[in-house]
Structures are given as C-alpha cells and as structure tokens.
Scaffold this active site. Structure first.
Site, PDB file in Angstrom:
ATOM      1  N   ARG A  53       0.829  -1.210   0.000  1.00 10.45           N
ATOM      2  CA  ARG A  53       0.000   0.000   0.000  1.00 10.45           C
ATOM      3  C   ARG A  53       0.865   1.264   0.000  1.00 10.45           C
ATOM      4  NH1 ARG A  53      -1.862   1.827   5.649  1.00 10.45           N
ATOM      5  NH2 ARG A  53      -0.062   1.203   6.855  1.00 10.45           N
ATOM      6  N   CYS A  84      26.912  18.599  25.689  1.00  9.26           N
ATOM      7  CA  CYS A  84      26.294  17.295  25.978  1.00  9.26           C
ATOM      8  C   CYS A  84      26.500  16.922  27.445  1.00  9.26           C
ATOM      9  CB  CYS A  84      26.913  16.230  25.076  1.00  9.26           C
ATOM     10  SG  CYS A  84      26.544  14.544  25.604  1.00  9.26           S
ATOM     11  N   CYS A 130      28.910  13.708  27.864  1.00 10.93           N
ATOM     12  CA  CYS A 130      30.326  13.681  27.478  1.00 10.93           C
ATOM     13  C   CYS A 130      31.234  13.805  28.715  1.00 10.93           C
ATOM     14  CB  CYS A 130      30.624  14.813  26.488  1.00 10.93           C
ATOM     15  SG  CYS A 130      30.274  14.382  24.765  1.00 10.93           S
ATOM     16  N   ASN A 151      20.416   8.124  37.315  1.00  8.59           N
ATOM     17  CA  ASN A 151      19.570   8.997  36.505  1.00  8.59           C
ATOM     18  C   ASN A 151      19.058  10.172  37.351  1.00  8.59           C
ATOM     19  OD1 ASN A 151      17.547  10.118  34.810  1.00  8.59           O
ATOM     20  ND2 ASN A 151      17.222   8.119  33.852  1.00  8.59           N
ATOM     21  N   ASP A 152      19.257  11.384  36.842  1.00  5.94           N
ATOM     22  CA  ASP A 152      18.855  12.573  37.597  1.00  5.94           C
ATOM     23  C   ASP A 152      17.330  12.746  37.634  1.00  5.94           C
ATOM     24  OD1 ASP A 152      21.589  13.126  37.912  1.00  5.94           O
ATOM     25  OD2 ASP A 152      21.650  14.172  35.988  1.00  5.94           O
ATOM     26  N   HIS A 155      31.135  10.920  21.675  1.00  6.54           N
ATOM     27  CA  HIS A 155      29.779  11.422  21.458  1.00  6.54           C
ATOM     28  C   HIS A 155      29.164  10.865  20.169  1.00  6.54           C
ATOM     29  CE1 HIS A 155      26.573  14.399  22.065  1.00  6.54           C
ATOM     30  NE2 HIS A 155      26.651  14.692  20.776  1.00  6.54           N
ATOM     31  N   ASN A 198      17.273   3.040  24.371  1.00 10.62           N
ATOM     32  CA  ASN A 198      16.425   3.716  23.397  1.00 10.62           C
ATOM     33  C   ASN A 198      17.350   4.433  22.439  1.00 10.62           C
ATOM     34  OD1 ASN A 198      13.954   3.016  24.607  1.00 10.62           O
ATOM     35  ND2 ASN A 198      14.116   4.726  26.044  1.00 10.62           N
ATOM     36  N   GLY A 255      12.275   8.259  21.381  1.00 11.01           N
ATOM     37  CA  GLY A 255      12.197   9.022  22.618  1.00 11.01           C
ATOM     38  C   GLY A 255      13.538   9.290  23.267  1.00 11.01           C
ATOM     39  N   SER A 302      16.627  11.389  24.048  1.00  5.08           N
ATOM     40  CA  SER A 302      16.758  12.844  23.999  1.00  5.08           C
ATOM     41  C   SER A 302      18.204  13.307  23.912  1.00  5.08           C
ATOM     42  CB  SER A 302      16.065  13.472  25.212  1.00  5.08           C
ATOM     43  OG  SER A 302      16.591  12.952  26.402  1.00  5.08           O
ATOM     44  N   HIS A 344      24.308  11.120  22.346  1.00  8.27           N
ATOM     45  CA  HIS A 344      25.495  10.445  22.889  1.00  8.27           C
ATOM     46  C   HIS A 344      25.098   9.000  23.222  1.00  8.27           C
ATOM     47  CE1 HIS A 344      29.465  10.839  25.159  1.00  8.27           C
ATOM     48  NE2 HIS A 344      29.110   9.573  25.259  1.00  8.27           N
ATOM     49  N   HIS A 392      24.075   5.779  24.666  1.00  7.00           N
ATOM     50  CA  HIS A 392      23.897   5.359  26.058  1.00  7.00           C
ATOM     51  C   HIS A 392      22.691   4.452  26.195  1.00  7.00           C
ATOM     52  CE1 HIS A 392      20.930   8.619  25.774  1.00  7.00           C
ATOM     53  NE2 HIS A 392      20.356   8.121  26.856  1.00  7.00           N
ATOM     54  N   GLN A 418      20.107   2.468  29.470  1.00  3.89           N
ATOM     55  CA  GLN A 418      19.613   2.718  30.817  1.00  3.89           C
ATOM     56  C   GLN A 418      19.427   1.402  31.560  1.00  3.89           C
ATOM     57  OE1 GLN A 418      16.531   5.686  31.501  1.00  3.89           O
ATOM     58  NE2 GLN A 418      16.398   6.072  29.303  1.00  3.89           N
ATOM     59  N   GLN A 422      -0.131  -5.759  14.584  1.00  3.32           N
ATOM     60  CA  GLN A 422      -0.324  -6.132  13.181  1.00  3.32           C
ATOM     61  C   GLN A 422       0.954  -5.802  12.443  1.00  3.32           C
ATOM     62  OE1 GLN A 422      -0.571  -3.915  10.433  1.00  3.32           O
ATOM     63  NE2 GLN A 422      -1.201  -5.432   8.944  1.00  3.32           N
TER      64      GLN A 422
HETATM   65  O1  LIG Z   1      14.687   8.271  30.236  1.00  8.40           O
HETATM   66  P1  LIG Z   1      14.615   9.134  29.001  1.00  8.40           P
HETATM   67  O2  LIG Z   1      15.615   8.736  27.953  1.00  8.40           O
HETATM   68  O3  LIG Z   1      14.628  10.589  29.310  1.00  8.40           O
HETATM   69  O4  LIG Z   1      13.156   8.850  28.406  1.00  8.40           O
HETATM   70  C1  LIG Z   1      12.846   7.864  27.464  1.00  8.40           C
HETATM   71  O5  LIG Z   1      12.952   6.542  27.995  1.00  8.40           O
HETATM   72  C2  LIG Z   1      12.067   6.215  29.071  1.00  8.40           C
HETATM   73  C3  LIG Z   1      12.245   4.747  29.395  1.00  8.40           C
HETATM   74  O6  LIG Z   1      11.919   3.912  28.299  1.00  8.40           O
HETATM   75  C4  LIG Z   1      10.613   6.552  28.732  1.00  8.40           C
HETATM   76  O7  LIG Z   1       9.836   6.425  29.896  1.00  8.40           O
HETATM   77  C5  LIG Z   1      10.456   7.967  28.181  1.00  8.40           C
HETATM   78  O8  LIG Z   1       9.134   8.154  27.738  1.00  8.40           O
HETATM   79  C6  LIG Z   1      11.429   8.163  27.015  1.00  8.40           C
HETATM   80  O9  LIG Z   1      11.319   9.463  26.497  1.00  8.40           O
HETATM   81  O1  LIG Z   2      -5.072   2.083   7.815  1.00  3.91           O
HETATM   82  P1  LIG Z   2      -4.179   3.287   7.750  1.00  3.91           P
HETATM   83  O2  LIG Z   2      -4.835   4.541   8.260  1.00  3.91           O
HETATM   84  O3  LIG Z   2      -3.536   3.461   6.406  1.00  3.91           O
HETATM   85  O4  LIG Z   2      -2.964   2.950   8.765  1.00  3.91           O
HETATM   86  C1  LIG Z   2      -2.915   3.269  10.116  1.00  3.91           C
HETATM   87  O5  LIG Z   2      -3.849   2.524  10.896  1.00  3.91           O
HETATM   88  C2  LIG Z   2      -3.674   1.099  10.917  1.00  3.91           C
HETATM   89  C3  LIG Z   2      -4.665   0.509  11.893  1.00  3.91           C
HETATM   90  O6  LIG Z   2      -4.489   0.990  13.204  1.00  3.91           O
HETATM   91  C4  LIG Z   2      -2.243   0.712  11.278  1.00  3.91           C
HETATM   92  O7  LIG Z   2      -2.055  -0.663  11.063  1.00  3.91           O
HETATM   93  C5  LIG Z   2      -1.199   1.482  10.463  1.00  3.91           C
HETATM   94  O8  LIG Z   2       0.101   1.212  10.956  1.00  3.91           O
HETATM   95  C6  LIG Z   2      -1.497   2.990  10.566  1.00  3.91           C
HETATM   96  O9  LIG Z   2      -0.571   3.713   9.789  1.00  3.91           O
END
Ligand SMILES: O=P(O)(O)O[C@H]1O[C@H](CO)[C@@H](O)[C@H](O)[C@H]1O
Ligand SMILES: O=P(O)(O)O[C@H]1O[C@H](CO)[C@@H](O)[C@H](O)[C@H]1O
Lengths: 349, 349
Positions: free
Chosen positions: B31, B52, B55, B77-78, B116, B156, B162, B164, B167, B169, B171, B326
C-alpha cells in the site's frame, strides 16, 4: 519511614480489565525535555480538497469515484489488512513454536462527513449522531456475516497517530477471531461476572461516580473518566451508565447523549494544548459470535499521545516495551486538567 | 478454496513467550504511504560536544561533573522514574478497582563510550565487550540490593524512540517488582519448564536453527533471529546457544561472541536504510529475587520501528492498541532482507 502518598510517591496501579500493572511516577513530570518535537500542521484545511481521496466525488486509489455523500460515508478499505477469502487449513495442534492460522476479515473506512476540515469537536451534535448510527449499522451488518465474530470500530486522528489523510474518518476491522486485547478484556469481564454475578465496568463506574476525582464529564447516560490505571497521559474512557453490551442497544436519547459527550470530550482535548488533539480511539463491546455476553459492557477508549504540549508526546519505548507501561502524571491530575477545559472549542472563542 | 499460504495470506501467529497473537498481512506492504515521515538528522556529530551532559568532564543537570571516563560510564539517573525511599503501606487486598502499591527502584544511565559520535555498530568489539562487562557488574550490584528483584537493562536509540541525547547510552531500571512483560514471560517459561522439564527458548532456538529461514546471524555461542511471532517489521532476538539464565554466567569467550553479534546485527540494521537505525533494545533474564530460575533463558530483544525507509515507520496505533499487533511483511522476508545486509558499516564503504 513516610506513609504512602499516591499523589507524590512512585507506585504501580493494577488494571483489572487487562490484568496488567502500570508504573506511575508523579514527580517525573518535572524533568526537562530535549528530545523529539512533533511537527504539527497549523495550516487551515479547505472544506473540500480536490486531491483528497475521501472527499465526495473524488477518485480513490482503486479508480472508483466516491458518491456525492452528504453525511457519513462508508467504503471497503482499498488496502485491507485482512481478506474475505475462505482458506483451507489443517491445524497442527502439536505446534508450540510455529503456530499460525489464516484470518478472514473485512476493513471499512468511515468518512465522518463530506467536510474535509471538520473534526469531531467541530461537528454539530446531529452530525455525530449520524456517525453513531453508521457505527450501529456497520456493527449489525458486519456482525451478521457468519464468519465475522468481532467488529473493531476505531479512529486514528492526527499524523502522529499514523493517520495518512486529514479528512476526518475512522475505520472498522471486522474479523473471524477475537483480537488479543479484546480477548483479555473479555476474560476479565467474564471472570468478574462469574464470581460476582455483576458487571465489572458497571461496578467500576459506580465507584468512580462516588469518588468523583477521575470523572471528566458526566451526563444523564454516560460518563467520561480517566481510568485509575490509565497509561497514556490524557487517556480516557466513555462508559454508559446503563448496562449495555453493544452499540445497537442505545435508545435515541442515548445516541444523542453519546454524541454530546463525544463532542465535549474531544473539545476539551483540543482546548488542552490549543491544537487538533491527536489520539487513537475505539469501541470495546460484545463480540458478534452469537453469544449473549452479559459480562460485556459497552465502552470507548481514547489513547492520546501528547504529554506536555502540542508537540511533546509521551514515548512508550524501552522500559515500557520491555518492562511495563509508565506514566509521568497521575490520572487524578490529568482528570482535573481536562475537567477545567472549556466546552467551547478554542477556534470559536 | 485455496490452501493456506503463509507467505501470501493474512493470518495470525502465536507468541508463546507472551501468550498473545499477532496479525500478519503479507500483501499489505504494497500500500502507498502518504502519512507522516520522520525527520532524521544526517548531521555529523562531533567526537566531543561541550553542551552534551553525557560527554566526559561536562556538567549534568544536577550540577555534578562527569569524570573524564575512558570506556563506559555509569551514573544515577537525575530524573528517575522510581525512588529508593522505603514507604509505609498497608495493602487493602479487598480492593478490585483502586489497587495500588508503592514501588522502589533505582535508575542508572550507561554511557557506552566517551565518544559522542560512536554508536554500537561503529564501536570496536573490545569497546562493546566493555559495555557487556558493565551490564554484568550492574546486574550483580543492583541485584544484590535486598529490595531489588528485577534489573531491566535497555537502550532507546534515536529520537523517534524518545531518546533525547544522541550520545550513545543505555539505561538500567532496577526495582522491587517484576514488570508486567517480564512476569508474563516468566509465566510462559515456567509453565513450559514444569510441563516438559526443558527450556522453552532453548527448544525454540534449536527448532529455528534447523529451519534456518528466520536466522539472521549465527556464531559459536549466539544466534540473532527474527522471531516467528515478531510484531515490529525488523524485530530480532539474540539468544545464547548454551542454557544461560543471566548475563553474569557468560564466559570470556561468550562475552566476545556476544559483542561480535551485537556489532554485526546493529551494522546490518544501519545498512538496511543507510541510516543510524533507531530501536529500543533490552535484555530479558532471570530476576534477582534469590531464586535459581532454571526456567529462564537469557535473551535480548530489538524493537525497531522503521518499515519502509529511513523515514517511514510502522505505527502501532488504533487497531494495534485496541485489537492486536499487526505487521505488514512476514518475519521470514524481514530475516532474508537483514541476512543480505553487509557486515561492513555503510559509512566505512
Ligand atoms: O529516560 P529518558 O531517555 O529521558 O526517556 C525515554 O525513555 C524512558 C524509558 O523507556 C521513557 O519512559 C520515556 O518516555 C522516554 O522518552
Ligand atoms: O489504515 P491506515 O490509516 O492506512 O494505517 C494506520 O492505521 C492502521 C490501523 O491501526 C495501522 O495498522 C497502520 O500502521 C497505521 O498507519
């Protein structure tokens, strides 16, 4: 040692619908954000867009012309995730690791109105009533097909929720099996019903209406609340006050009440960050497998991703994917913030 | 009626680790996509960034100076999601709807190297071995704290996940309870172990090594594969060939093999769309509750969101949130595509 303060101390809450926990970190809302910002379109959309495949009269990807529809309009999804073909299949029940089975289904798109620029909160109550009646008709028609046992009605709103066309629309995926989340919900509802001979969500709603702290909107027939176990920052649930297992049981009065609360809730959402508030929403109700399903209670979930502003969302990533859902503000705080929002859309002020 | 063709027909697959299903729609990859594109930074990062907070030598949000670290570096973690405070709490076990309990925990950040600009695939194997030894030490130290029963190591990567700070890293969130996903996994592993007196993931890996079709990389001690029940387009899992319940059991040779497969897998990921491939990854292993946990098997999950290109991801939204996960391409196809990718990073070609 201090006493537990649910408004301040990190804690876990139990979700009796999914039998899962969520980690709540009230103090964490204060952390600074240097991560990704969502881009939001502030462009004013036209009432009709000649390039939109959902607008009345326009041509879709498969070459078919949309009719010049005047209220809501339903068509078969051109890129459906399931097909209607009946497939021959011998189940190898001894399989543990490579268990698969064919799935039949139908996907439909529901255009909410001919207007390219009118989202739910900006529509008239009558227009929303029309959508609800369309959902009722689709639930009935699709549910009557013999191999269809579940009808999932939902909406993805906003590009951040994977929506690829701003013309207001929702989707319906009807299929032969009960999807995982619905099966889990049904199990919890059933267990509770067998144990107490009562409805879990009816009892929950009664308890919430007494406590009041998580109620966002209440009218004669419905309440919108932030569940005690909500995972998304501004997650809500709409529940009918009367025990109703499926959308087709609504009286005309209830349809109006439902349309009204939908308009109010989505208006509050938009007013929160002065933006067209993105979310995925969807209805959970009795399956269409021919059963009576007294354990079921009609409800609608709203899962909106935004956390701090129109551009900063909550990321459900690392810990959330591997460990468990985590939220940064309490559901009580979210409910209070939503309650405070005006019922008049910010664009009309 | 046609015979079921798993490569072409929509179907559901069963995940024996989580006891959940996933909907697979092989034909749907075709699609067109008009939705949101991710912005990716192609900016070349400096080896050291004075702004950073990760760093070496720089000041963090809490005013503390990072040391001039030379390999990996760990700090608290702060803005932790949990706190270490012991809280007084009386459990109201009769509660069904408002069940909550305080949660104690420690969050740490693991800087992968002083550089970094060096992500895992760009690091030397020795540098990655260092990270693994840091994970071993943290698992031991945190696990030894009496109230800590689970240590979740994860990363992450990329702003779309997510993250931020670019660098490199990861967790570690260590806590008193078993997080939901881990508890579910443990239940499946345990049920299988009790029933068969064998390890579920060891048996699964053996079956996959015979079939070969979902294996991406194999070395003397580990395999990286796309699970039969993967939900993300290019989801993978690294499993050790030897039955190992926790990361501290690895021999020096296994640490090198693990570092090597991590470098290879993340290199293939980067080469797939010629981009620094975003993902959330994390280790699932025995809890630190003092039990032996023979049912456990060390494994590492990679959940990458990208689907079609460096900028088009899979949205797990409406149907996925309300119904079930899906996917649009089969795991077999994904494994073949990853297998084909070079082991030499595209930046070095
Ligand atoms: O801890 P960070 O890197 O600031 O935050 C990121 O990782 C966390 C743990 O998966 C999540 O809860 C946050 O939503 C995400 O932004
Ligand atoms: O069907 P759409 O609007 O093209 O696609 C959207 O909704 C679907 C159903 O939640 C998801 O599977 C797709 O990943 C999302 O992009």
């Amino acid at each position: 040692m201090r006493n537990f303060d649910i408004n301040e101390d990190p804690h876990r809450r139990y979700n009796p619908l999914l039998n899962e926990w969520v980690l709540v970190s009230p103090h964490r809302a204060k952390r600074p954000w240097q991560g990704q910002n969502e881009t939001i379109s502030t462009e004013k959309l036209p009432e009709y867009d000649p390039t939109c495949y959902l607008c009345p009269g326009n041509v879709r990807a498969n070459g078919v012309n949309n009719p010049n529809y005047e209220s809501s309009f339903v068509f078969e999804n051109d890129f459906a995730a399931m097909k209607q073909d009946e497939i021959m299949f011998e189940d190898d029940i001894k399989q543990t690791f490579f268990k698969a089975q064919p799935e039949r289904g139908i996907s439909r798109v529901v255009c909410f109105s001919p207007r390219h620029d009118l989202t739910l909160p900006e529509m008239e109550v009558e227009g929303i009533e029309n959508i609800i009646r369309t959902w009722q008709k689709e639930y009935t028609d699709l549910g009557n097909i013999d191999y269809i046992n579940h009808v999932q009605i939902f909406e993805n709103k906003g590009s951040v929720m994977g929506c690829s066309n701003p013309h207001p629309h929702g989707q319906i995926w009807a299929q032969s099996s009960l999807p995982t989340q619905v099966e889990k919900t049904q199990k919890s509802l059933k267990d509770y019903f067998i144990k107490n001979n009562r409805n879990l969500l009816q009892d929950y709603l009664k308890a919430e209406l007494i406590k009041e702290e998580r109620i966002v909107i209440e009218n004669d027939h419905f309440a919108a609340l932030v569940p005690f176990w909500a995972i998304w920052p501004y997650e809500t649930m709409i529940i009918s006050k009367r025990h109703i297992t499926r959308i087709t049981e609504f009286t005309a009065e209830e349809v109006t009440s439902y349309a009204t609360i939908l308009k109010q809730l989505t208006t509050k959402y938009d007013n929160l960050f002065n933006t067209s508030f993105p979310y995925s929403s969807g209805i959970h109700q009795a399956p269409t497998d021919g059963g009576k399903h007294e354990e079921w209670q009609f409800h609608m979930h709203f899962y909106p991703p935004l956390l701090r502003s129109a551009t900063v969302k909550k990321f459900m990533v690392g810990y959330e994917m591997l460990g468990e859902s985590q939220r940064d503000i309490t559901p009580e705080k979210s409910a209070a913030v939503l309650r405070e929002q005006s019922d008049i859309h910010y664009k009309n002020k």
